[in-house]
Motif scaffolding. Structure first.
Motif, PDB file in Angstrom:
ATOM      1  N   ASP A   1       3.620 -19.771  -3.657  1.00  0.00           N
ATOM      2  CA  ASP A   1       3.181 -18.381  -3.619  1.00  0.00           C
ATOM      3  C   ASP A   1       3.430 -17.774  -2.234  1.00  0.00           C
ATOM      4  OD1 ASP A   1       1.705 -16.097  -4.870  1.00  0.00           O
ATOM      5  OD2 ASP A   1       0.313 -16.522  -3.236  1.00  0.00           O
ATOM      6  N   SER A   2       3.098 -18.520  -1.201  1.00  0.00           N
ATOM      7  CA  SER A   2       3.333 -18.031   0.160  1.00  0.00           C
ATOM      8  C   SER A   2       4.818 -17.860   0.439  1.00  0.00           C
ATOM      9  CB  SER A   2       2.719 -19.000   1.174  1.00  0.00           C
ATOM     10  OG  SER A   2       1.326 -19.121   0.977  1.00  0.00           O
TER      11      SER A   2
ATOM     12  N   LEU B   1       6.020 -14.662  -1.274  1.00  0.00           N
ATOM     13  CA  LEU B   1       5.507 -13.476  -0.577  1.00  0.00           C
ATOM     14  C   LEU B   1       6.260 -13.234   0.730  1.00  0.00           C
ATOM     15  CD1 LEU B   1       1.644 -13.776  -1.145  1.00  0.00           C
ATOM     16  CD2 LEU B   1       3.233 -12.189  -2.225  1.00  0.00           C
TER      17      LEU B   1
ATOM     18  N   THR C   1       4.551 -17.758  -9.646  1.00  0.00           N
ATOM     19  CA  THR C   1       3.494 -17.612  -8.641  1.00  0.00           C
ATOM     20  C   THR C   1       2.231 -17.013  -9.241  1.00  0.00           C
ATOM     21  OG1 THR C   1       4.475 -15.475  -8.024  1.00  0.00           O
ATOM     22  CG2 THR C   1       5.102 -17.397  -6.721  1.00  0.00           C
TER      23      THR C   1
ATOM     24  N   GLY D   1      -0.986 -19.463  -8.930  1.00  0.00           N
ATOM     25  CA  GLY D   1      -1.968 -19.007  -7.959  1.00  0.00           C
ATOM     26  C   GLY D   1      -1.535 -19.318  -6.539  1.00  0.00           C
ATOM     27  N   LYS D   2      -2.470 -19.220  -5.625  1.00  0.00           N
ATOM     28  CA  LYS D   2      -2.160 -19.391  -4.217  1.00  0.00           C
ATOM     29  C   LYS D   2      -1.746 -20.821  -3.905  1.00  0.00           C
ATOM     30  CE  LYS D   2      -5.175 -15.650  -2.680  1.00  0.00           C
ATOM     31  NZ  LYS D   2      -6.307 -15.247  -1.812  1.00  0.00           N
TER      32      LYS D   2
ATOM     33  N   ARG E   1       3.963 -10.749 -10.206  1.00  0.00           N
ATOM     34  CA  ARG E   1       2.904 -11.650  -9.724  1.00  0.00           C
ATOM     35  C   ARG E   1       1.533 -10.987  -9.814  1.00  0.00           C
ATOM     36  NH1 ARG E   1       0.170 -11.706  -5.045  1.00  0.00           N
ATOM     37  NH2 ARG E   1      -0.740 -13.691  -4.309  1.00  0.00           N
ATOM     38  N   THR E   2       1.433  -9.744  -9.327  1.00  0.00           N
ATOM     39  CA  THR E   2       0.152  -9.041  -9.350  1.00  0.00           C
ATOM     40  C   THR E   2      -0.324  -8.789 -10.774  1.00  0.00           C
ATOM     41  OG1 THR E   2       0.726  -7.936  -7.270  1.00  0.00           O
ATOM     42  CG2 THR E   2      -1.036  -6.957  -8.578  1.00  0.00           C
TER      43      THR E   2
ATOM     44  N   ARG F   1       6.880  -9.155  -6.737  1.00  0.00           N
ATOM     45  CA  ARG F   1       5.505  -8.844  -6.340  1.00  0.00           C
ATOM     46  C   ARG F   1       4.752  -8.144  -7.465  1.00  0.00           C
ATOM     47  NH1 ARG F   1       3.849  -8.162  -0.812  1.00  0.00           N
ATOM     48  NH2 ARG F   1       5.079  -9.517   0.525  1.00  0.00           N
TER      49      ARG F   1
END
Length: 308
Positions: free
Chosen positions: A129-130, A133, A120, A124-125, A195-196, A192
Motif C-alpha cells: 500500500d505504501s 501511494l 491495496t 489494507g495498509k 483504492r479509496t 488512488r
C-alpha cells in the motif's frame, strides 16, 4: 432505458451548441491579422484578402458565422485551410493515430491503475500500500514531458529498446511507451480512486451482510464490492478518453507522433481557426458520447440504479 437514452441524446443538443459556440467565438476572437504571413514577407493582395474574407464569412456577425459553420459541419464539410487543403483530409490522416494512442493510454491506466487499487484496497495498509501511494504521488508530481523525455532517453537512447521517433503510421506496439507516458498521470489517479473506493465499500453494511449470509469471499468481492466500487472509476475513465486525445500535444511532440496534438499546435501557430475549431468540435463529441456511455454503464454496475 430507451426513454432515458433518448432524453439524454436530446439534452446533448443544447450542450453541443453551447460548447461549440464558445469554442468558435474564442478561436476567432484571437487578436491579430489571420492573413499575416500567408503570402510570404510581402502583404497579401487586397483581392486575396477579400476572397478569403468572403469564403470564411469574416464580414458577418459572429453568431451568423457560427451557424453558417454549423450548417456546413452537419453536411460533412469541415472547410478548408487558407492554403486550400481540406481540413477533413488533415483530420483523417491524424485522427486515427491519436485515437490509437489514447486507447493504449486508457487501457494501460485502467489495467494497472485498477489492479493496483484493488490489491491495496483489499489488503489494507502495509508495504504494498505504501509503495503504491508513493509511486502514484511520484507520477502525479512529475510533468508529463519530463516522464516522456526520461523514458525516451533511457529506453531509446541508452538501452535501445524502443524507437526514439515513432513512424507516420505507428502500430499499437510502437505506442506502448508513449501511451504509458500519456496515461501515467491518470493511472495514478485511477489507482488512488480505486483504492479509496474499495476501502470505503469494504466497511459498508451490504458487504457485512453478504459475509454474514455465508457467501464466498470471492463472490462478495467480485459481485458486490467490486461492482459498486467501480462506479467512480468508470466515471473517471469514461471522461478521460477525451482528455487524453486533447492533451496528447506534449506526448506527440516528445515522440514525434503525427497526430491531432501536433495538428492543433501548428494550426494555432499559423492562426488556422477553422482547423482548430473542427478538431475541438470532434473532441467535444467524444466527451458527450463518453458521458452518455458512462451513465448507461451505471445501471449495469449497480442494480440499485434504474432509469425510468
Amino acid at each position: 432505458m430507451g426513454r432515458y437514452v433518448l432524453r439524454r441524446l436530446l439534452q446533448l443538443i443544447p450542450v453541443f451548441i453551447g460548447t461549440t459556440f464558445l469554442i468558435y467565438a474564442m478561436v476567432w476572437a484571437v487578436p491579430g491579422d489571420p492573413f499575416a504571413g500567408k503570402c510570404g514577407e510581402r502583404p497579401c493582395p487586397e483581392s486575396y484578402v477579400k476572397e478569403m474574407t468572403e469564403q470564411f464569412n469574416l464580414d458577418d456577425p459572429l453568431v451568423v458565422q457560427y451557424f453558417k459553420y454549423l450548417a456546413q459541419l452537419f453536411s460533412g464539410d469541415f472547410g478548408e485551410t487558407y492554403n486550400g487543403v481540406q481540413i477533413s483530409q488533415l483530420i483523417a490522416n491524424a485522427y486515427p493515430t491519436t485515437v490509437r494512442l489514447a486507447l493504449v493510454a486508457l487501457v494501460i491506466e485502467a489495467v494497472i491503475g485498477v489492479l493496483a487499487g484493488i490489491i491495496t484496497g483489499l489488503r489494507g495498509k502495509g508495504f504494498l500500500d505504501s509503495l503504491v501511494l508513493v509511486s502514484t504521488l511520484f507520477l502525479i508530481s512529475l510533468p508529463v514531458f519530463v516522464t516522456g523525455f526520461v523514458l525516451k532517453v533511457w529506453l531509446g537512447t541508452e538501452l535501445d529498446l524502443i524507437k526514439t521517433s515513432v513512424g507516420s503510421d505507428p502500430t499499437f506496439g510502437e505506442l506502448l511507451v508513449p501511451g504509458f507516458v500519456l496515461g501515467s498521470l491518470s493511472m495514478a489517479y485511477v489507482a488512488r480512486l480505486t483504492r479509496t473506493s474499495m476501502m470505503e465499500n469494504k466497511r459498508a453494511d451490504y458487504v457485512r451482510t453478504a459475509y454474514a449470509k455465508g457467501l464466498e469471499p470471492r463472490r462478495v468481492v467480485g459481485v458486490h464490492l467490486l461492482r459498486n466500487s467501480m462506479i467512480p472509476v468508470i466515471t473517471f475513465l469514461g471522461t478521460d478518453l477525451g482528455a487524453l486525445m486533447g492533451g496528447a500535444i506534449v506526448t506527440e511532440g516528445v515522440f514525434n507522433i503525427r497526430g491531432i496534438g501536433g495538428l492543433v499546435y501548428k494550426a494555432i501557430l499559423t492562426k488556422e481557426g477553422m482547423t482548430v475549431t473542427g478538431i475541438v468540435t470532434l473532441l467535444v463529441l467524444v466527451y458527450l458520447l463518453m458521458n452518455l456511455l458512462v451513465d448507461i454503464l451505471y445501471a449495469v454496475l449497480d442494480p440499485r440504479i434504474r432509469y425510468d
